[in-house]
Design an enzyme around this catalytic site. Structure first.
Site, PDB file in Angstrom:
ATOM      1  N   TYR A   2      -1.882  -7.353  23.618  1.00  0.00           N
ATOM      2  CA  TYR A   2      -1.321  -8.712  23.736  1.00  0.00           C
ATOM      3  C   TYR A   2      -1.780  -9.549  22.560  1.00  0.00           C
ATOM      4  CZ  TYR A   2      -0.785 -13.565  25.184  1.00  0.00           C
ATOM      5  OH  TYR A   2      -0.462 -14.902  25.211  1.00  0.00           O
ATOM      6  N   GLU A  61       4.224 -15.492  21.598  1.00  0.00           N
ATOM      7  CA  GLU A  61       3.438 -14.336  22.016  1.00  0.00           C
ATOM      8  C   GLU A  61       4.247 -13.051  21.920  1.00  0.00           C
ATOM      9  OE1 GLU A  61       2.171 -15.150  26.022  1.00  0.00           O
ATOM     10  OE2 GLU A  61       4.057 -14.467  26.894  1.00  0.00           O
TER      11      GLU A  61
END
Length: 382
Positions: free
Chosen positions: A101, A189
């Site tokens: 991530y 993101e």
């Protein structure tokens, strides 16, 4: 402002971040054609502005074009968290070794950009943040100075142990920061960022939100908005110069100024109530905006009372009072309305309101206590 995954994919590609081949589809036939062009295994992914698509059945894999047709037929038209699926992304499937991530947002406490990375990427990243926050590494970046080489190395080391992989991911991290700043993002993101079976680092899924206030600088971005995905009342409010966001409570709020609106909601919560909305009528109001504010709030059948909180600086209190009178003439207002009003043209406003038998408070605390009492007793006398 939110955009779809396929749109975010186009943006990260412009910033040199690799991602799988994909095609947009709005029909099963287009999904089948997209799968034919890609060849091999594909993922058929619902395009909606909410999370949890996979768990809701909005992501399916297909080994052949005909399977992609069937999967698209199953997903199109389904509802995910109340949003109907009308678009799909047909994307090349990737053999994954490991998921990671990376994400950026603005940290208001430090007034800096926070860059977050984790070796625990994937659909459960929110759970990781709650139960194992130590697995998410953060670097705070001064927006004036920009991201530094040592910060990029620190983030890369938090993701990978291997030197070669660190070199590869530094390029991605640097480009993501440039994207975040250049595009005036509020969130950017990649989740998951994956290490493929051939040791390539690929952005498998991306999410980008933008600062609405900066859209005038980004006409290309502004054109990406999907009004079908936006709340109709919030879109209508924006067209009339109102900032309006629905919440889950039952006390309607009409306030001038974003900071005062936030404080108003806070004090309602402090005294045991639940605000039904954020609504900022802006610094330069006119009576028509107040009428529209009432219309928007009263569409919510849960509303039990309305609190008007005005601190007149640029906003003229008498405009608010005139708007309230217009609202009572044109709308069926069948819930108690409590007013706290002080500031610019306050005397003129008080004369208008007192002539019409309204009770007005100068202290917000007093008004909130009354609105909560009225909520419980359902008194309709002002």
């Amino acid at each position: 402002m939110k955009i779809h995954e396929y749109q975010a994919k186009d943006i990260i590609s412009r910033y040199g971040i690799s991602s799988p081949v994909s095609y947009l589809a709005t029909t099963p036939e287009q999904a089948e054609k997209g799968a034919e062009k890609i060849g091999g295994k594909v993922a058929v992914k619902a395009q909606v502005h909410v999370g949890g698509r996979g768990k809701a059945g909005g992501i399916k894999f297909a080994n052949a074009p005909l399977e992609a047709f069937t999967a698209a037929k199953q997903i199109l038209g389904m509802e995910i968290k109340g949003i109907k699926v009308s678009k799909l992304m047909i994307v090349e499937a990737v053999n994954i070794q490991k998921e990671y991530y990376i994400g950026l947002t603005v940290d208001r406490n430090t007034q800096k950009i926070v860059f977050m990375v984790s070796r625990e990427g994937g659909i459960d990243i929110e759970e990781v943040a709650l139960t194992a926050p130590e697995k998410i590494q953060k670097v705070y970046i001064d927006p004036v100075l920009g991201i530094k080489s040592f910060q990029l190395r620190r983030l890369a080391s938090a993701l990978f142990d291997e030197k070669e992989l660190r070199k590869k991911v530094i390029h991605i991290l640097s480009n993501m920061y440039n994207l975040f700043v250049s595009e005036d993002c509020s969130l950017a993101e990649i989740n998951p960022l994956v290490l493929s079976s051939n040791n390539n680092i690929i952005a498998l899924d991306s999410k980008i939100n933008f600062d609405d206030n900066a859209l005038e600088r980004h006409k290309y971005t502004a054109e990406m908005i999907d009004l079908k995905e936006e709340d109709a009342d919030e879109v209508e409010a924006k067209e009339h110069g109102l900032s309006f966001i629905k919440l889950d409570g039952d006390i309607g709020c009409i306030v001038n100024g974003a900071g005062l609106a936030m404080a108003t909601m806070d004090i309602i919560k402090l005294f045991g109530g639940n605000p039904a909305n954020f609504l900022d009528v802006g610094g330069s109001s006119n009576p028509g905006k107040i009428v529209k504010a009432f219309e928007l709030i009263l569409r919510n059948r849960k509303i039990k009372s309305i609190l008007i909180n005005i601190f007149g600086g640029i906003t003229r209190c008498d405009d608010i009072a005139k708007g309230l009178m217009q609202a009572y003439k044109s709308i069926d207002i069948n819930v108690p309305v409590v007013i706290r009003l002080t500031g610019n043209n306050e005397k003129a406003a008080l004369n208008i309101l007192k002539e019409n038998n309204f009770t007005v408070f100068s202290r917000l605390e007093d008004a909130v206590k009354v609105v909560l009492k009225k909520k419980v007793k359902q008194v309709n006398v002002l």
